[in-house]
Design an enzyme around this catalytic site. Sequence first.
Site, PDB file in Angstrom:
ATOM      1  N   ASN A   9       0.872  -1.178   0.000  1.00 12.18           N
ATOM      2  CA  ASN A   9       0.000   0.000   0.000  1.00 12.18           C
ATOM      3  C   ASN A   9       0.906   1.223   0.000  1.00 12.18           C
ATOM      4  O   ASN A   9       1.479   1.572   1.031  1.00 12.18           O
ATOM      5  CB  ASN A   9      -0.899  -0.043   1.246  1.00 12.18           C
ATOM      6  CG  ASN A   9      -1.741   1.218   1.382  1.00 12.18           C
ATOM      7  OD1 ASN A   9      -1.776   2.059   0.474  1.00 12.18           O
ATOM      8  ND2 ASN A   9      -2.412   1.360   2.519  1.00 12.18           N
ATOM      9  N   TRP A  10       1.027   1.844  -1.159  1.00 14.18           N
ATOM     10  CA  TRP A  10       1.967   2.970  -1.283  1.00 14.18           C
ATOM     11  C   TRP A  10       1.416   4.255  -0.665  1.00 14.18           C
ATOM     12  O   TRP A  10       2.134   5.265  -0.610  1.00 14.18           O
ATOM     13  CB  TRP A  10       2.327   3.199  -2.765  1.00 14.18           C
ATOM     14  CG  TRP A  10       3.196   2.124  -3.357  1.00 14.18           C
ATOM     15  CD1 TRP A  10       3.674   1.002  -2.711  1.00 14.18           C
ATOM     16  CD2 TRP A  10       3.702   2.061  -4.695  1.00 14.18           C
ATOM     17  NE1 TRP A  10       4.444   0.259  -3.582  1.00 14.18           N
ATOM     18  CE2 TRP A  10       4.482   0.878  -4.808  1.00 14.18           C
ATOM     19  CE3 TRP A  10       3.582   2.878  -5.816  1.00 14.18           C
ATOM     20  CZ2 TRP A  10       5.125   0.510  -5.981  1.00 14.18           C
ATOM     21  CZ3 TRP A  10       4.221   2.516  -6.993  1.00 14.18           C
ATOM     22  CH2 TRP A  10       4.992   1.344  -7.076  1.00 14.18           C
ATOM     23  N   LYS A  11       0.161   4.241  -0.256  1.00 11.06           N
ATOM     24  CA  LYS A  11      -0.462   5.431   0.349  1.00 11.06           C
ATOM     25  C   LYS A  11      -0.228   6.650  -0.551  1.00 11.06           C
ATOM     26  O   LYS A  11      -0.139   6.510  -1.763  1.00 11.06           O
ATOM     27  CB  LYS A  11       0.045   5.622   1.783  1.00 11.06           C
ATOM     28  CG  LYS A  11      -0.145   4.334   2.609  1.00 11.06           C
ATOM     29  CD  LYS A  11       0.048   4.513   4.081  1.00 11.06           C
ATOM     30  CE  LYS A  11      -0.158   3.172   4.791  1.00 11.06           C
ATOM     31  NZ  LYS A  11      -0.102   3.261   6.244  1.00 11.06           N
ATOM     32  N   HIS A  95      -9.461   1.144   5.106  1.00 14.40           N
ATOM     33  CA  HIS A  95      -8.168   1.360   5.752  1.00 14.40           C
ATOM     34  C   HIS A  95      -8.367   2.311   6.932  1.00 14.40           C
ATOM     35  O   HIS A  95      -9.177   3.238   6.862  1.00 14.40           O
ATOM     36  CB  HIS A  95      -7.157   1.938   4.757  1.00 14.40           C
ATOM     37  CG  HIS A  95      -5.769   1.912   5.299  1.00 14.40           C
ATOM     38  ND1 HIS A  95      -5.315   2.855   6.190  1.00 14.40           N
ATOM     39  CD2 HIS A  95      -4.753   1.024   5.132  1.00 14.40           C
ATOM     40  CE1 HIS A  95      -4.073   2.548   6.539  1.00 14.40           C
ATOM     41  NE2 HIS A  95      -3.710   1.445   5.905  1.00 14.40           N
ATOM     42  N   GLU A  97      -6.764   4.724   7.927  1.00 18.85           N
ATOM     43  CA  GLU A  97      -6.572   6.147   7.608  1.00 18.85           C
ATOM     44  C   GLU A  97      -7.826   6.728   6.949  1.00 18.85           C
ATOM     45  O   GLU A  97      -8.118   7.911   7.107  1.00 18.85           O
ATOM     46  CB  GLU A  97      -5.315   6.314   6.738  1.00 18.85           C
ATOM     47  CG  GLU A  97      -4.053   6.105   7.575  1.00 18.85           C
ATOM     48  CD  GLU A  97      -2.868   5.511   6.838  1.00 18.85           C
ATOM     49  OE1 GLU A  97      -2.856   5.503   5.602  1.00 18.85           O
ATOM     50  OE2 GLU A  97      -1.943   5.025   7.528  1.00 18.85           O
ATOM     51  N   GLU A 167      -5.232  -4.818  10.670  1.00 20.44           N
ATOM     52  CA  GLU A 167      -4.200  -3.804  10.846  1.00 20.44           C
ATOM     53  C   GLU A 167      -4.467  -3.044  12.143  1.00 20.44           C
ATOM     54  O   GLU A 167      -5.249  -2.088  12.158  1.00 20.44           O
ATOM     55  CB  GLU A 167      -4.230  -2.804   9.680  1.00 20.44           C
ATOM     56  CG  GLU A 167      -3.927  -3.408   8.340  1.00 20.44           C
ATOM     57  CD  GLU A 167      -3.349  -2.370   7.376  1.00 20.44           C
ATOM     58  OE1 GLU A 167      -2.276  -2.631   6.838  1.00 20.44           O
ATOM     59  OE2 GLU A 167      -3.948  -1.308   7.195  1.00 20.44           O
ATOM     60  N   GLY A 173       2.750   2.363  10.826  1.00 19.84           N
ATOM     61  CA  GLY A 173       3.721   3.446  10.659  1.00 19.84           C
ATOM     62  C   GLY A 173       4.416   3.854  11.942  1.00 19.84           C
ATOM     63  O   GLY A 173       5.081   4.886  12.000  1.00 19.84           O
ATOM     64  N   SER A 208       3.715  -2.114  10.333  1.00 23.59           N
ATOM     65  CA  SER A 208       5.171  -2.174  10.497  1.00 23.59           C
ATOM     66  C   SER A 208       5.764  -3.531  10.112  1.00 23.59           C
ATOM     67  O   SER A 208       6.721  -3.989  10.741  1.00 23.59           O
ATOM     68  CB  SER A 208       5.572  -1.777  11.926  1.00 23.59           C
ATOM     69  OG  SER A 208       5.125  -0.459  12.213  1.00 23.59           O
ATOM     70  N   GLY A 229       2.860  -1.064   4.343  1.00 24.54           N
ATOM     71  CA  GLY A 229       2.924   0.360   4.018  1.00 24.54           C
ATOM     72  C   GLY A 229       4.358   0.768   3.728  1.00 24.54           C
ATOM     73  O   GLY A 229       4.893   0.511   2.651  1.00 24.54           O
ATOM     74  N   GLY A 230       4.998   1.379   4.712  1.00 23.81           N
ATOM     75  CA  GLY A 230       6.334   1.958   4.537  1.00 23.81           C
ATOM     76  C   GLY A 230       7.338   1.063   3.822  1.00 23.81           C
ATOM     77  O   GLY A 230       8.026   1.508   2.893  1.00 23.81           O
TER      78      GLY A 230
HETATM   79  P1  13P Z   1       3.143   0.409   7.740  1.00 23.93           P
HETATM   80  O1  13P Z   1       3.642  -0.877   7.116  1.00 23.93           O
HETATM   81  O2  13P Z   1       3.861   1.618   7.242  1.00 23.93           O
HETATM   82  O3  13P Z   1       3.049   0.309   9.212  1.00 23.93           O
HETATM   83  O4  13P Z   1       1.637   0.597   7.202  1.00 23.93           O
HETATM   84  C1  13P Z   1       0.737  -0.435   7.289  1.00 23.93           C
HETATM   85  C2  13P Z   1      -0.462  -0.093   6.507  1.00 23.93           C
HETATM   86  O5  13P Z   1      -1.207   0.801   6.873  1.00 23.93           O
HETATM   87  C3  13P Z   1      -0.704  -0.814   5.258  1.00 23.93           C
HETATM   88  O6  13P Z   1      -1.974  -0.572   4.768  1.00 23.93           O
END
Ligand code: 13P
Length: 245
Positions: A9-11, A95, A97, A167, A173, A208, A229-230
């Site tokens: 997920n590149w956000k 998600h 967010e 999640e 993050g 993470s 994510g990251g």
């Molecule tokens: P991180 O891997 O950056 O913690 O993010 C997880 C995430 O929200 C994937 O959708």
Amino acid sequence: MRRTLVIGNWKMNGSKEANANLVSAIVAEAGSVTDTDMALCPSFVYLSDIAKAVEGTNVSVGSQDVSVHLEGAYTGEVSASMLLDCSCKYAIVGHSERRQYHGESNLLVAQKALTAYKSGLTAVICLGETLSERESGQVEAIIGEQLQAVQSVMGADAIAKSVIAYEPVWAIGTGLTATPEQAQEVHQFIRSRLSVNAEKVSILYGGSVKSANAAELFAQKDIDGALVGGASLNAKEFIGIAAAG
Ligand code: 13P
């Protein structure tokens, strides 16, 4: 037997140039990953570019959201048919967010999951509790409520054809990962609540995840992959996670 699935997920990160570099580095190594399905979810505006870059490889493309509406006067929204047009296979819905910053309710998330499913996309339905909810012993109540909303709107058959991602909000993050045992406990709870083909549904963990902790997470019975994510913004890390599957 559930195949491991790793979704990046590149956000709201990237640019034309950065994405081209990232995807070509991923594609260059993807052929060596044979036991894991992989997908990348860039921002909407780059979907077609990324879809083109992964064409003919073992990497798929997905979106980070989908409109609940099919078409019409909904400024700024992106429909499921548009995503299919851009070669999307997956659509992430709910998600944390989106729930947190855009006020998405359990009901809206469930409706989006249904729209994705009915349109032929595989919904990746995100569930997760906050730190205060965990600390007050409400994990199962919160996850159960989020899942119940999806079940009542979508029905058990449709959920069985979707992907679920657990999640924990406090692990996203932050560098804090749920321990494999903490994650497994919730994954097992989620699976116990699925009434159709429970053993076939992929339940991904997110929060993470990195190449250094992926293998111990994937070793858990009910953890079938990761929503990353990251670490998905780094080709070596992303491939390292997928290779741990
Ligand atoms: P991180 O891997 O950056 O913690 O993010 C997880 C995430 O929200 C994937 O959708």
